[in-house]
Design a protein around this motif. Structure first.
Motif: not given
Length: 288
Positions: A67-73, A157-158, A228-231, A236-238
């Motif tokens: 729900v919250s998405g990536s930790q980075w804003k 990332h793995h 969704r988790l994978q996305a 976040e990997a970016i």
């Protein structure tokens, strides 16, 4: 928010359509506790068998990211680029000695402590410091440094994406576990084959509830959760990829401003600061 709406839609529209078409919830409700016990219990048990304790705990901890998405804003990307600007600028203008005090004890560094959210991310801090440390040891071949950084990113990332893989495996298993529950229901039904048709019909309906639940849970909930988790993990990997891009650009001899501009181009479009926004952030740091 969209994920919550999606969950409600999958639940309401499927069962609402069943009800409007004249379906009888009595059979489903009667069989539901036992079918969920078999299917859900087997799915959780298989999940525990197939994954390391670290992956299990990380999956539970990361479930909120659906729900919250990536930790980075957006501000985090601005902070990262500003941080990298300060580090590369320091290295270029003041030399390696001035940089060592920051990369050896980042939690005491005036540069790093200005960005507490980044400082809390151990991998980001270690990734930056280890790479800069390699540069201070005269490893200045951009291709070697880029290759070493790429291997670290792949490993991280793995490991970070392991929960998404584990949840997807659970989704793949649920239809088959639903069939297992259905077969057990059929076995139970065959044991009472001499019962009246009305009773047999309810028993067969209860058995088929297992197949329904396995497929419904797999493709309506658990599979989309894994996607969704994978996305989120990919997004976040970016953040860490930007670190690589900036530091490699610095090794190629670019000015600090050019290096961070190269990194800005890798920021996801939804969070990408404009050229002026980044320039203002850098200017404010320089003025300070």
């Amino acid at each position: 928010m969209f994920q919550i709406v999606g969950v409600i839609a999958v639940f309401v529209l499927v069962f609402g359509g069943f009800m409007l078409s004249g379906g009888n919830f009595e059979i489903i409700l009667k069989a539901l506790p036992f079918e969920m016990m078999m299917i859900g219990g087997a799915a959780v048990g298989a999940f525990l068998i197939g994954n390391a304790p670290k992956t299990v705990m990380k999956t539970l901890g990361d479930f909120g990211k659906i729900v919250s998405g990536s930790q980075w804003k957006q501000q985090d990307y601005v902070d990262l680029l500003t941080l990298l600007f300060q580090l590369t600028k320091t290295m270029k203008t003041k030399g390696v000695i001035a940089l060592e005090t920051h990369i050896e004890k980042p939690h005491e560094s005036a540069i790093f402590t200005a960005y507490p959210r980044i400082l809390k991310d151990h991998f980001a801090v270690d990734f930056i410091c280890d790479t800069l440390r390699m540069m201070t040891m005269n490893l200045e071949d951009p291709h070697q440094v880029e290759d070493a950084m790429e291997k670290q990113l792949e490993k991280h990332h793995h490991e970070a994406a392991a929960p998404a893989h584990a949840v997807q495996l659970m989704a793949d298993a649920l239809p088959a576990l639903g069939i297992v529950a259905a077969v057990l229901g059929i076995i139970k039904t065959m044991g009472g084959i001499d019962a009246p048709p009305q009773i047999l019909g309810k028993m067969i309906g209860g058995a088929l509830t297992g197949t329904f639940l396995g497929v419904y849970l797999a493709y309506g909930f658990v599979g989309p959760f894994a996607t969704r988790l994978q996305a989120v993990y990919d997004e976040e990997a970016i953040f860490y990829k930007i670190i690589q891009n900036v530091l490699v650009a610095h090794l190629h001899g670019n000015a600090a401003q050019i290096s961070v501009e190269i990194g800005r181009g890798s920021v996801p479009s939804a969070f990408q600061p404009s050229f002026l926004e980044l320039e203002e952030a850098i200017s404010s740091v320089q003025a300070a």
